[in-house]
Design a protein around this motif. Structure first.
Motif, PDB file in Angstrom:
ATOM      1  N   GLY A   1      59.077  -8.933  20.635  1.00 54.86           N
ATOM      2  CA  GLY A   1      57.729  -8.672  20.165  1.00 54.86           C
ATOM      3  C   GLY A   1      56.688  -9.423  20.961  1.00 54.86           C
ATOM      4  O   GLY A   1      56.998 -10.369  21.699  1.00 54.86           O
ATOM      5  N   ILE A   2      55.442  -8.979  20.846  1.00 53.85           N
ATOM      6  CA  ILE A   2      54.347  -9.648  21.551  1.00 53.85           C
ATOM      7  C   ILE A   2      53.566 -10.515  20.571  1.00 53.85           C
ATOM      8  O   ILE A   2      53.548 -10.275  19.366  1.00 53.85           O
ATOM      9  CB  ILE A   2      53.397  -8.637  22.228  1.00 53.85           C
ATOM     10  N   TRP A   3      52.912 -11.524  21.140  1.00 51.93           N
ATOM     11  CA  TRP A   3      52.048 -12.376  20.343  1.00 51.93           C
ATOM     12  C   TRP A   3      50.703 -11.683  20.128  1.00 51.93           C
ATOM     13  O   TRP A   3      50.231 -10.939  20.970  1.00 51.93           O
ATOM     14  CB  TRP A   3      51.834 -13.717  21.040  1.00 51.93           C
ATOM     15  N   TRP A   4      50.076 -12.014  18.988  1.00 53.98           N
ATOM     16  CA  TRP A   4      48.777 -11.432  18.656  1.00 53.98           C
ATOM     17  C   TRP A   4      47.690 -11.869  19.635  1.00 53.98           C
ATOM     18  O   TRP A   4      46.868 -11.073  20.079  1.00 53.98           O
ATOM     19  CB  TRP A   4      48.415 -11.851  17.232  1.00 53.98           C
ATOM     20  N   SER A   5      47.714 -13.172  19.996  1.00 50.26           N
ATOM     21  CA  SER A   5      46.659 -13.702  20.858  1.00 50.26           C
ATOM     22  C   SER A   5      47.246 -14.666  21.870  1.00 50.26           C
ATOM     23  O   SER A   5      48.424 -15.002  21.835  1.00 50.26           O
ATOM     24  CB  SER A   5      45.588 -14.414  20.025  1.00 50.26           C
ATOM     25  N   SER A   6      46.378 -15.123  22.769  1.00 47.82           N
ATOM     26  CA  SER A   6      46.850 -16.022  23.823  1.00 47.82           C
ATOM     27  C   SER A   6      47.240 -17.389  23.291  1.00 47.82           C
ATOM     28  O   SER A   6      47.879 -18.165  24.008  1.00 47.82           O
ATOM     29  CB  SER A   6      45.767 -16.180  24.895  1.00 47.82           C
ATOM     30  N   SER A   7      46.893 -17.703  22.049  1.00 44.72           N
ATOM     31  CA  SER A   7      47.331 -18.976  21.481  1.00 44.72           C
ATOM     32  C   SER A   7      48.794 -18.955  21.058  1.00 44.72           C
ATOM     33  O   SER A   7      49.369 -19.996  20.751  1.00 44.72           O
ATOM     34  CB  SER A   7      46.458 -19.356  20.274  1.00 44.72           C
ATOM     35  N   LYS A   8      49.407 -17.765  21.011  1.00 47.86           N
ATOM     36  CA  LYS A   8      50.831 -17.595  20.718  1.00 47.86           C
ATOM     37  C   LYS A   8      51.259 -18.288  19.426  1.00 47.86           C
ATOM     38  O   LYS A   8      52.231 -19.041  19.387  1.00 47.86           O
ATOM     39  CB  LYS A   8      51.686 -18.100  21.893  1.00 47.86           C
ATOM     40  N   ASN A   9      50.511 -17.991  18.346  1.00 45.44           N
ATOM     41  CA  ASN A   9      50.877 -18.593  17.064  1.00 45.44           C
ATOM     42  C   ASN A   9      51.133 -17.570  15.976  1.00 45.44           C
ATOM     43  O   ASN A   9      51.323 -17.947  14.815  1.00 45.44           O
ATOM     44  CB  ASN A   9      49.788 -19.575  16.611  1.00 45.44           C
ATOM     45  N   TYR A  10      51.164 -16.268  16.325  1.00 45.41           N
ATOM     46  CA  TYR A  10      51.346 -15.253  15.283  1.00 45.41           C
ATOM     47  C   TYR A  10      51.863 -13.973  15.913  1.00 45.41           C
ATOM     48  O   TYR A  10      51.263 -13.451  16.864  1.00 45.41           O
ATOM     49  CB  TYR A  10      50.003 -15.005  14.573  1.00 45.41           C
ATOM     50  N   LYS A  11      52.979 -13.470  15.395  1.00 46.11           N
ATOM     51  CA  LYS A  11      53.459 -12.137  15.754  1.00 46.11           C
ATOM     52  C   LYS A  11      53.193 -11.224  14.565  1.00 46.11           C
ATOM     53  O   LYS A  11      53.699 -11.463  13.466  1.00 46.11           O
ATOM     54  CB  LYS A  11      54.941 -12.158  16.134  1.00 46.11           C
ATOM     55  N   ASN A  12      52.388 -10.205  14.807  1.00 45.68           N
ATOM     56  CA  ASN A  12      51.935  -9.404  13.674  1.00 45.68           C
ATOM     57  C   ASN A  12      52.145  -7.916  13.917  1.00 45.68           C
ATOM     58  O   ASN A  12      52.540  -7.474  15.007  1.00 45.68           O
ATOM     59  CB  ASN A  12      50.477  -9.710  13.343  1.00 45.68           C
ATOM     60  N   ALA A  13      51.884  -7.153  12.873  1.00 50.64           N
ATOM     61  CA  ALA A  13      52.181  -5.721  12.913  1.00 50.64           C
ATOM     62  C   ALA A  13      51.234  -4.960  13.813  1.00 50.64           C
ATOM     63  O   ALA A  13      51.657  -4.111  14.600  1.00 50.64           O
ATOM     64  CB  ALA A  13      52.139  -5.150  11.493  1.00 50.64           C
ATOM     65  N   ILE A  14      49.935  -5.241  13.711  1.00 48.23           N
ATOM     66  CA  ILE A  14      48.987  -4.389  14.428  1.00 48.23           C
ATOM     67  C   ILE A  14      49.153  -4.505  15.929  1.00 48.23           C
ATOM     68  O   ILE A  14      49.151  -3.497  16.648  1.00 48.23           O
ATOM     69  CB  ILE A  14      47.533  -4.685  13.981  1.00 48.23           C
ATOM     70  N   ALA A  15      49.310  -5.707  16.443  1.00 53.52           N
ATOM     71  CA  ALA A  15      49.452  -5.858  17.886  1.00 53.52           C
ATOM     72  C   ALA A  15      50.719  -5.175  18.387  1.00 53.52           C
ATOM     73  O   ALA A  15      50.721  -4.528  19.446  1.00 53.52           O
ATOM     74  CB  ALA A  15      49.457  -7.342  18.257  1.00 53.52           C
ATOM     75  N   ASN A  16      51.802  -5.290  17.637  1.00 53.72           N
ATOM     76  CA  ASN A  16      53.073  -4.739  18.098  1.00 53.72           C
ATOM     77  C   ASN A  16      53.158  -3.226  17.942  1.00 53.72           C
ATOM     78  O   ASN A  16      53.755  -2.547  18.790  1.00 53.72           O
ATOM     79  CB  ASN A  16      54.228  -5.446  17.390  1.00 53.72           C
ATOM     80  N   SER A  17      52.568  -2.675  16.900  1.00 49.87           N
ATOM     81  CA  SER A  17      52.566  -1.212  16.799  1.00 49.87           C
ATOM     82  C   SER A  17      51.651  -0.604  17.856  1.00 49.87           C
ATOM     83  O   SER A  17      51.964   0.449  18.436  1.00 49.87           O
ATOM     84  CB  SER A  17      52.149  -0.773  15.398  1.00 49.87           C
ATOM     85  N   LEU A  18      50.532  -1.262  18.148  1.00 47.79           N
ATOM     86  CA  LEU A  18      49.674  -0.801  19.243  1.00 47.79           C
ATOM     87  C   LEU A  18      50.382  -0.885  20.586  1.00 47.79           C
ATOM     88  O   LEU A  18      50.192  -0.028  21.455  1.00 47.79           O
ATOM     89  CB  LEU A  18      48.388  -1.635  19.276  1.00 47.79           C
ATOM     90  N   TYR A  19      51.198  -1.917  20.756  1.00 45.82           N
ATOM     91  CA  TYR A  19      51.971  -2.067  21.983  1.00 45.82           C
ATOM     92  C   TYR A  19      52.889  -0.860  22.193  1.00 45.82           C
ATOM     93  O   TYR A  19      52.979  -0.312  23.301  1.00 45.82           O
ATOM     94  CB  TYR A  19      52.797  -3.353  21.891  1.00 45.82           C
ATOM     95  N   VAL A  20      53.535  -0.418  21.136  1.00 42.45           N
ATOM     96  CA  VAL A  20      54.399   0.767  21.239  1.00 42.45           C
ATOM     97  C   VAL A  20      53.564   2.001  21.565  1.00 42.45           C
ATOM     98  O   VAL A  20      53.901   2.775  22.470  1.00 42.45           O
ATOM     99  CB  VAL A  20      55.173   0.979  19.929  1.00 42.45           C
ATOM    100  N   GLN A  21      52.467   2.193  20.847  1.00 42.61           N
ATOM    101  CA  GLN A  21      51.655   3.386  21.063  1.00 42.61           C
ATOM    102  C   GLN A  21      51.077   3.433  22.473  1.00 42.61           C
ATOM    103  O   GLN A  21      51.133   4.483  23.147  1.00 42.61           O
ATOM    104  CB  GLN A  21      50.511   3.440  20.041  1.00 42.61           C
ATOM    105  N   LEU A  22      50.524   2.324  22.935  1.00 38.71           N
ATOM    106  CA  LEU A  22      49.896   2.307  24.257  1.00 38.71           C
ATOM    107  C   LEU A  22      50.911   2.571  25.356  1.00 38.71           C
ATOM    108  O   LEU A  22      50.656   3.373  26.274  1.00 38.71           O
ATOM    109  CB  LEU A  22      49.195   0.968  24.478  1.00 38.71           C
ATOM    110  N   ASN A  23      52.068   1.942  25.289  1.00 38.88           N
ATOM    111  CA  ASN A  23      53.066   2.136  26.337  1.00 38.88           C
ATOM    112  C   ASN A  23      53.650   3.541  26.307  1.00 38.88           C
ATOM    113  O   ASN A  23      53.850   4.156  27.364  1.00 38.88           O
ATOM    114  CB  ASN A  23      54.164   1.081  26.215  1.00 38.88           C
ATOM    115  N   ALA A  24      53.910   4.067  25.119  1.00 35.31           N
ATOM    116  CA  ALA A  24      54.415   5.436  25.038  1.00 35.31           C
ATOM    117  C   ALA A  24      53.373   6.429  25.537  1.00 35.31           C
ATOM    118  O   ALA A  24      53.701   7.402  26.243  1.00 35.31           O
ATOM    119  CB  ALA A  24      54.812   5.760  23.602  1.00 35.31           C
ATOM    120  N   ALA A  25      52.110   6.189  25.197  1.00 37.75           N
ATOM    121  CA  ALA A  25      51.046   7.082  25.657  1.00 37.75           C
ATOM    122  C   ALA A  25      50.888   7.030  27.165  1.00 37.75           C
ATOM    123  O   ALA A  25      50.650   8.063  27.813  1.00 37.75           O
ATOM    124  CB  ALA A  25      49.735   6.706  24.965  1.00 37.75           C
ATOM    125  N   LEU A  26      51.021   5.864  27.746  1.00 31.98           N
ATOM    126  CA  LEU A  26      50.959   5.763  29.208  1.00 31.98           C
ATOM    127  C   LEU A  26      52.101   6.536  29.855  1.00 31.98           C
ATOM    128  O   LEU A  26      51.908   7.266  30.839  1.00 31.98           O
ATOM    129  CB  LEU A  26      51.003   4.294  29.629  1.00 31.98           C
TER     130      LEU A  26
END
Length: 508
Positions: free
Chosen positions: A307-332
Motif C-alpha cells: 500500500g501507499i502512504w497518504w502523505s509524505s510524512s508516512k504516518n497513515y495508510k488509508n482507503a482513499i489514497a490507495n483506492s485512487l492509486y488503483v484507479q489512476l494506474n488502471a486508467a493509465l
C-alpha cells in the motif's frame, strides 16, 4: 464592494436597508475532518483553500456586449419570462428574462408613485458580490406614469468569460428600504438541470487563479472533473476553456505537475487530467497524469504488507489514497498502448486493498488503518465507497476479469442500501469542513461508472432518486446546491456545487 449572504430558497426575497451588509467570512472552517489534517507536515505543505500566490481576479466590464449590448429596449425582446415578483409597500418588483437573447430587465408595478425606483444588480461570482454590476439601469417612475421598467442587460459577459446572475431591486419613493428578488439567470448554458448546475459551478471559477473560489486545491480538481464530464455528457462546450486555463496557471504550483505532499491530491489531479485527455486528446494531460502516478508509486512500501502512504510524512495508510492509486494506474494502462507497468501496479494495489481489512463486515470501507495495520473503524465516508467502484471498473476494462465487477456490485449494494449512508434513502455525509462537501459527488461519479458497466443498470433508480430529491429540495433560484441533498438549501460553495454537478451527470 457590496457583498450578500447566500439566499436560502427560490421563494425567499430580501428586504434590506440601503447600507451594505458586512462581508461574508471566507475563512476555511474545520471540524472533525477539515482542510489541514496532517500536523506532521510543515506548514508550507499543508492544505490551503487556494494555492500560494493567487490574487483577486479583475472585475468583468461594467458595460457588456454579447449578442446585443447592455441597455437594450425590452420592447425588442422576442420572449418575456417572469422569474420572480416581490412586494414592498404595495409595489410589485419583478425580474424578467429574454431567454432568446440572454438578457434580463426589472419592472415595478402596482401602487407605484412618482419617484419609485427599479434597477438590476449583476453578479459574476454566484451572487456573493456585484460591485460595478450594481444598480444597472437605475430608473425612477416619472410623474404621470404607472408601471415602469429598466432597460435590458446581459446576464453573462461572453467575451470576458463572466458567468453571471441578475436580480431586480426596487425602492418606494422616500423610503429607506429596498426589496430585491432572488438571483436568477437565463437558460443560456442552463437548459436542463445538468447544464444549469454546471453553469452555477462555473460562476465560482476564478479566471485569475484557474481554480474554484470557496473551495480548496483538491476539491478544485474534482470540480474541473465534473465540468469535463458535463461537457462530454451534454455537449455544452462553453466552459471548455477552463481545462487549459487551469492547467497553464497551476502546473508550476507546489512541486510542479500538480504534485504536492498528499498522494490523494496528486491522484485527484491525475484523474482530472486523464478526463481532460479523453475529451481533448492533448498528450500533455496524459503526461502529467503519468508524472503524478510515478510520484505516488514512490510511497509504496512493505509496511502493513504494501500500500501507499497518504502523505509524505508516512504516518497513515488509508482507503482513499490507495483506492485512487488503483484507479489512476488502471486508467493509465487503459490509455497507454502496450503498457504493463501501470497495470501491474493497479493489480498489486487492488490485491493489497482487498486484503487490508479496511472493508468491514457490512461491506463498507472505513477510513484507514491503525499503526498496527488494523481497520481503524473510522467513518465510512461516501467517497471511500465510490472510488473503489470506479477503480474496479477501470481494472475490469484492463483485464476483462468478471470477478472485479462482481465485487464492485457487492460493494455498491452495501453502500446504496446502508441506512448510515442513506438516512431516509438520501445520501448524506455527516460532517463539515472544507473536504466533506466534495465526498458525495465523488461517490455518485464512481457509482455511475459501475452502473454504465453493468448491462442491467441496477443503480439508475438510486441515482435518479438522489438527483430528483436534490433538485426539488436542495436548490436555490440560481441552481446552486447545498450539502444535504434532502434539503433544505442554506448555502453553497464550489465543493457542494461540484457534488451536485456530479450527481446530475450521474443521473442523466
Amino acid at each position: 464592494m457590496l457583498r450578500a449572504a447566500f439566499l436560502a430558497s427560490t421563494l425567499v426575497f430580501s428586504v434590506v436597508p440601503v447600507t451594505a451588509p458586512p462581508p461574508v467570512d471566507s475563512a476555511v472552517d474545520c471540524d472533525y475532518y477539515c482542510d489541514d489534517r496532517d500536523p506532521s507536515l510543515p506548514l508550507s505543505a499543508r492544505r490551503s483553500p487556494h494555492r500560494p500566490g493567487t490574487s483577486t481576479p479583475p472585475a468583468p466590464a461594467a458595460v457588456v456586449c454579447n449578442r446585443y449590448c447592455d441597455a437594450r429596449d425590452p420592447a425588442l425582446a422576442p420572449s418575456n419570462r417572469l422569474a420572480q415578483t416581490v412586494v414592498v409597500a404595495g409595489r410589485q418588483v419583478s425580474l424578467r428574462f429574454d431567454d432568446t437573447d440572454a438578457m434580463g430587465w426589472g419592472a415595478i408595478a402596482g401602487a407605484v408613485q412618482p419617484g419609485d425606483e427599479v434597477w438590476l444588480d449583476r453578479s459574476f461570482d454566484a451572487g456573493v458580490s456585484w460591485g460595478a454590476g450594481s444598480r444597472l439601469g437605475d430608473t425612477a417612475v416619472p410623474p404621470g406614469f404607472g408601471d415602469w421598467r429598466t432597460m435590458m442587460f446581459n446576464v453573462d459577459d461572453w467575451a470576458g468569460l463572466g458567468v453571471g446572475l441578475l436580480r431586480a431591486c426596487g425602492r418606494p419613493a422616500g423610503s429607506s428600504t429596498i426589496a430585491c428578488t432572488s438571483w436568477y439567470r437565463t437558460t443560456w448554458n442552463a437548459w436542463d438541470r445538468r447544464t444549469a448546475a454546471a453553469t452555477a459551478l462555473m460562476q465560482r471559477y476564478n479566471l485569475s487563479t484557474g481554480l474554484f473560489d470557496t473551495t480548496g486545491w483538491w476539491n478544485s480538481a474534482n470540480a474541473l472533473n465534473a465540468v469535463i464530464d458535463n461537457i462530454r455528457l451534454t455537449g455544452m462546450t462553453g466552459y471548455r476553456y477552463a481545462i487549459a486555463r487551469t492547467y497553464d496557471l497551476n502546473r508550476s504550483a507546489w512541486q510542479g505537475d500538480f504534485i504536492n505532499d498528499y498522494n490523494d491530491d496528486v491522484a485527484w489531479w491525475g484523474l482530472t487530467w486523464l478526463a481532460a485527455y479523453d475529451l481533448t486528446g492533448d498528450s500533455r494531460y496524459l503526461a502529467t497524469a503519468k508524472a503524478g502516478a510515478d510520484h505516488i508509486f514512490r510511497f509504496w512500501d512493505s509496511v502493513c504488507g504494501g500500500g501507499i502512504w497518504w502523505s509524505s510524512s508516512k504516518n497513515y495508510k488509508n482507503a482513499i489514497a490507495n483506492s485512487l492509486y488503483v484507479q489512476l494506474n488502471a486508467a493509465l494502462h487503459n490509455r497507454i498502448l502496450g503498457d504493463t507497468v501501470y497495470l501491474q501496479r493497479a493489480l498489486a494495489g487492488w490485491t493489497w486493498f482487498l486484503n487490508s481489512r479496511m472493508i468491514n463486515s457490512s461491506g463498507l470501507v472505513n477510513d484507514g488503518l491503525t499503526s498496527t495495520c488494523a481497520n481503524n473503524n473510522r467513518t465510512p465516508w461516501s467517497y471511500n465507497q465510490g472510488v473503489p467502484l470506479a477503480a474496479l471498473v477501470e481494472l475490469h476494462r484492463a483485464t476483462g476479469d468478471p470477478s472485479l465487477l462482481t465485487k464492485a456490485r457487492a460493494l455498491a449494494d452495501a453502500s446504496t442500501t446502508s441506512a448510515f449512508l442513506n438516512p431516509g434513502g438520501i445520501l448524506f455525509d455527516d460532517g463539515g469542513g472544507g473536504d466533506v462537501p466534495s465526498f458525495k459527488g465523488i461517490y455518485v461519479r464512481g457509482l455511475a461508472a459501475l452502473n454504465r458497466a453493468l448491462p442491467d443498470r441496477p443503480y439508475t433508480s438510486y441515482l435518479r432518486r438522489q438527483a430528483d430529491t436534490a433538485h426539488a429540495r436542495d436548490r436555490s433560484s440560481a441552481d446552486s446546491y447545498d450539502q444535504p441533498w434532502a434539503g433544505p438549501f442554506q448555502r453553497s460553495d464550489a465543493a457542494r456545487q461540484h457534488s451536485a454537478v456530479d450527481l446530475m451527470n450521474a443521473a442523466g
